[in-house]
Design a protein around this motif. Structure first.
Motif, PDB file in Angstrom:
ATOM      1  N   THR A 399      72.321  47.742  69.090  1.00  0.00           N
ATOM      2  CA  THR A 399      71.710  49.015  69.456  1.00  0.00           C
ATOM      3  C   THR A 399      71.621  49.898  68.212  1.00  0.00           C
ATOM      4  N   ILE A 400      71.050  51.108  68.380  1.00  0.00           N
ATOM      5  CA  ILE A 400      70.881  52.012  67.245  1.00  0.00           C
ATOM      6  C   ILE A 400      71.596  53.334  67.511  1.00  0.00           C
ATOM      7  N   ASN A 401      71.928  54.022  66.437  1.00  0.00           N
ATOM      8  CA  ASN A 401      72.548  55.336  66.511  1.00  0.00           C
ATOM      9  C   ASN A 401      71.722  56.323  65.690  1.00  0.00           C
ATOM     10  N   PHE A 402      71.603  57.546  66.180  1.00  0.00           N
ATOM     11  CA  PHE A 402      71.003  58.629  65.412  1.00  0.00           C
ATOM     12  C   PHE A 402      72.140  59.403  64.753  1.00  0.00           C
ATOM     13  N   VAL A 403      72.049  59.610  63.431  1.00  0.00           N
ATOM     14  CA  VAL A 403      73.158  60.150  62.659  1.00  0.00           C
ATOM     15  C   VAL A 403      72.770  61.478  62.024  1.00  0.00           C
ATOM     16  N   ASN A 404      73.612  62.490  62.242  1.00  0.00           N
ATOM     17  CA  ASN A 404      73.446  63.788  61.582  1.00  0.00           C
ATOM     18  C   ASN A 404      74.173  63.735  60.242  1.00  0.00           C
ATOM     19  N   GLU A 405      73.437  63.942  59.147  1.00  0.00           N
ATOM     20  CA  GLU A 405      74.018  63.864  57.814  1.00  0.00           C
ATOM     21  C   GLU A 405      74.418  65.227  57.256  1.00  0.00           C
ATOM     22  N   VAL A 406      74.170  66.302  57.992  1.00  0.00           N
ATOM     23  CA  VAL A 406      74.340  67.648  57.445  1.00  0.00           C
ATOM     24  C   VAL A 406      75.506  68.354  58.126  1.00  0.00           C
TER      25      VAL A 406
END
Length: 677
Positions: A399-406
């Motif tokens: 599966t995929i994950n959405f990642v917040n880099e900030v």
């Protein structure tokens, strides 16, 4: 008459002269070498002086040279670690000051003006933290991990994005030291990113384009390195054995082609139909479409490797009644990878395409998906939005994950239409399975539970009611949540619906597009739905006090998104503290102060780590100095000249030369008459 003694032999004058000259020359050469040794104070100046000794000296020279370079590396590492420790000390002092501010601005004595002033101080601390994180030493950015050429942190969209990695810069410090001389940002600032973790297995389907290296199931152990296998074709009378080499196959299409070609070449009647319909795919398995009832096809591993087993073909009798080996362990289970097309994904609820709305801080981007888009293209499209969000494939490759880099911003992933692609992919921020412990940046939802009457000490039900819902016609119901009700969004919605008893056609659910809990009231009143907090903070933490309302029928209340993803970083903590001071939010100040203690504990551990490394460097420097001293001493014993011994030899050689010259002079003056006496 005198006679010539028989013990005296005569030689030619030329030979006598040559012998004498050779002896004198040999003495002169020894004197010359000795004078060179005395002037250089070295016994060995060239390999010809002592071949074995010179070889050993060269080894000592190499060792001493390596030690010298390693000593310089250790000096550099010690200085870098010392600088890191000093920076961590500065950051620690700043965070302690922030913690003091948080403590002083909670309770009696704190007012709006004082908090606003302290917010300015915290803002200065944030800027100082940014500067310290980007400090460098001799061109090395100390907190960028292994990417020391670039700054560790950049300012982005009101927050801070980490630009380094989680490794470190290694240099030759000796075999006893295997740690880097720089730190990863997570050891200083905390988490570098935060993610919406999908809980949906996207289950990519096996296709002819699936790469062999992406096969899991029984083939996972091969890591894409197929070999040979034996195929036995029985026509009802005789066996024909053919070997198939799959070592060059890159895709499943290549595998099918090679198997079918080998079988049709050996026995054209063994497979049904025409090429390429003889060996195909059926779900996540290989289908061998046997052509005649008399034929049976079996596969065995070749002399080397387990190729037939890896492809789920081994020891199964394929015939006209059995095209596919349906044993569970033969599922090739392809992994999710960048080259997988979204149209080949089969999540449990089915795949849907359209727009996904991604928000991060004050930025918004729209990701448009379609069936022909690959996972890699989806990742690239999100990167092009440039809103501080990236897409990763999870560690299980399913599966995929959405990642917040900030750090300092809140990321949410929402739908543009109900039950869209974000829901199908499992990346929508708020969904039924979202844990309430993830709400409010990991603080969860605080309910009123187990409270007692302060006078009697007995349980008081009235003190445990969390909030009241007022419907559009003025009717109300109270919600009393228990710990079992706040497991996830589904459980809390079910508890609210149970508390309503269906009053006024009330229904609580998750809004199909926005990320909030939705209340729907079909009672037909003229007023909006409202929520009043009675005890605790459940209504606030669920986002029900600051949601959007609409007058019906049906009347709606859509709560605010409290499941947005925020990076658990010291930057986020300081920004929260600054904003809470600015908005006069006592609860927010308290939470920020509590998280600051976690940040300080992490810094304390990091300083201890740096101190331990510094101590190891110092010990290695002492050990290296001892080793270098020993090597230098042994080299000196082999190479350097013993001056006393050299002076003694010089005197002896001078005497030897003088004697040789004297004897030669005397012998050269003798004639036959000297012997005739």
């Amino acid at each position: 008459m005198s006679a010539i003694p028989s013990g005296i032999s005569r030689v030619p004058n030329l030979l006598a002269s040559q012998v004498s000259l050779r002896n004198i020359t040999s003495t002169n050469l020894q004197l010359l070498r000795l004078q060179e040794q005395l002037s250089t104070q070295r016994r060995i100046n060239r390999p010809s002086d002592d071949a074995i000794g010179a070889s050993i000296v060269s080894l000592f020279d190499q060792s001493i040279e390596r030690s010298g370079q390693r000593s310089r590396n250790l000096d550099h590492a010690g200085s870098a670690l010392g600088t890191i420790d000093a920076i961590l000390g500065n950051i620690t002092d700043s965070l302690r000051e922030s913690q003091t501010i948080a403590s002083s601005q909670v309770g009696i004595g704190a007012d709006d003006e004082t908090r606003a002033q302290q917010a300015s101080v915290v803002d200065t601390i944030i800027n100082s933290m940014f500067t310290e994180m980007n400090r460098d030493f001799a061109g090395l950015h100390l907190f960028a991990g292994g990417r020391t050429a670039s700054r560790a942190v950049e300012s982005f969209n009101g927050g801070f994005r980490y630009m380094g990695d989680q490794s470190g810069l290694f240099t030759d410090l000796g075999s006893a030291i295997d740690f880097p001389i720089t730190l990863s940002g997570d050891l200083v600032a905390g988490s570098l990113s935060a993610r919406v973790e999908s809980d949906v297995d996207l289950d990519p389907q096996l296709t002819t384009n699936t790469l062999v290296r992406n096969l899991r199931g029984p083939a996972e152990a091969l890591q894409g390195q197929l070999g040979t296998m034996n195929v036995t074709i029985n026509d009802g009378v005789t066996d024909t054995v053919v070997q198939v080499d799959l070592s060059g196959a890159e895709t499943m299409g290549d595998v099918l082609d090679k198997i079918e070609s080998a079988i049709r070449t050996a026995d054209p009647a063994a497979l049904s139909g025409a090429y390429p319909t003889g060996v195909t795919l059926a779900g996540n398995r290989v289908s061998v479409n046997v052509g005649a009832p008399t034929h049976t096809i079996t596969f065995q591993d070749g002399p080397v490797g387990t190729t037939a087993t890896a492809l789920g073909l081994d020891n199964f009798n394929y015939n006209t009644a059995n095209f596919v080996n349906a044993i569970v362990t033969t599922d090739l289970d392809p992994a999710l990878s960048d080259d997988v097309v979204l149209g080949d994904l089969t999540p449990a609820g089915g795949m849907v395409y359209g727009d996904i709305i991604i928000r991060n801080g004050g930025l918004q981007g729209i990701l448009t998906t379609n069936a022909t888009m690959t996972v890699g293209e989806l990742r690239e499209e999100v990167a092009r939005l440039n809103i501080g969000v990236r897409v990763d494939i999870n560690e299980n490759d399913n599966t995929i994950n959405f990642v917040n880099e900030v750090a300092g911003t809140i990321m949410s992933v929402a739908e543009s239409v109900a039950a869209g692609p974000a829901t199908a992919l499992g990346v929508r921020t708020t969904r039924g399975t979202t844990l309430l412990s993830d709400f409010n940046h990991g603080r969860g939802v605080e309910i009123a539970d187990g409270r007692t009457d302060p006078t009697t000490g007995l349980p008081d039900p009235n003190r445990n009611v969390d909030f009241r819902v007022t419907l559009s016609d003025g009717s109300t119901f109270d919600v009393d949540l228990t710990p079992s009700d706040i497991a996830n969004v589904q459980t809390v919605v079910a508890a609210i619906n149970a508390a309503s008893g269906g009053l006024g056609g009330f229904v609580a659910d998750v809004d199909p597009t926005t990320n909030g809990i939705r209340f729907t009231d079909t009672a037909g009143g003229v007023n909006p739905i409202s929520v009043t907090s009675l005890n605790g903070y459940a209504a606030e933490d669920l986002g029900l006090l600051d949601g959007n309302t609409g007058v019906g029928p049906p009347a709606l209340l859509v709560g605010s998104d409290r499941a947005g993803v925020r990076v658990n970083s010291v930057f986020s903590t300081l920004i929260d503290l600054r904003e809470s001071l600015t908005t006069n939010d006592s609860r927010g100040i308290t939470f920020a102060g509590e998280r600051l203690q976690t940040d300080l504990d992490r810094l304390s551990s990091s300083r201890a780590l740096v101190g331990s490394r510094t101590r190891q460097v110092e010990r290695e420097q002492v050990r290296l100095e001892d080793t270098t001293l020993l090597d230098t001493s042994l080299k000196s014993q082999l190479q350097d000249l013993d001056f006393v011994e050299g002076a003694t030899r010089l005197s002896l050689l001078q005497t030897q030369l003088q004697a040789g010259l004297t004897v030669t002079a005397q012998n050269s003056g003798l004639s036959l008459l000297n012997f005739l006496g």
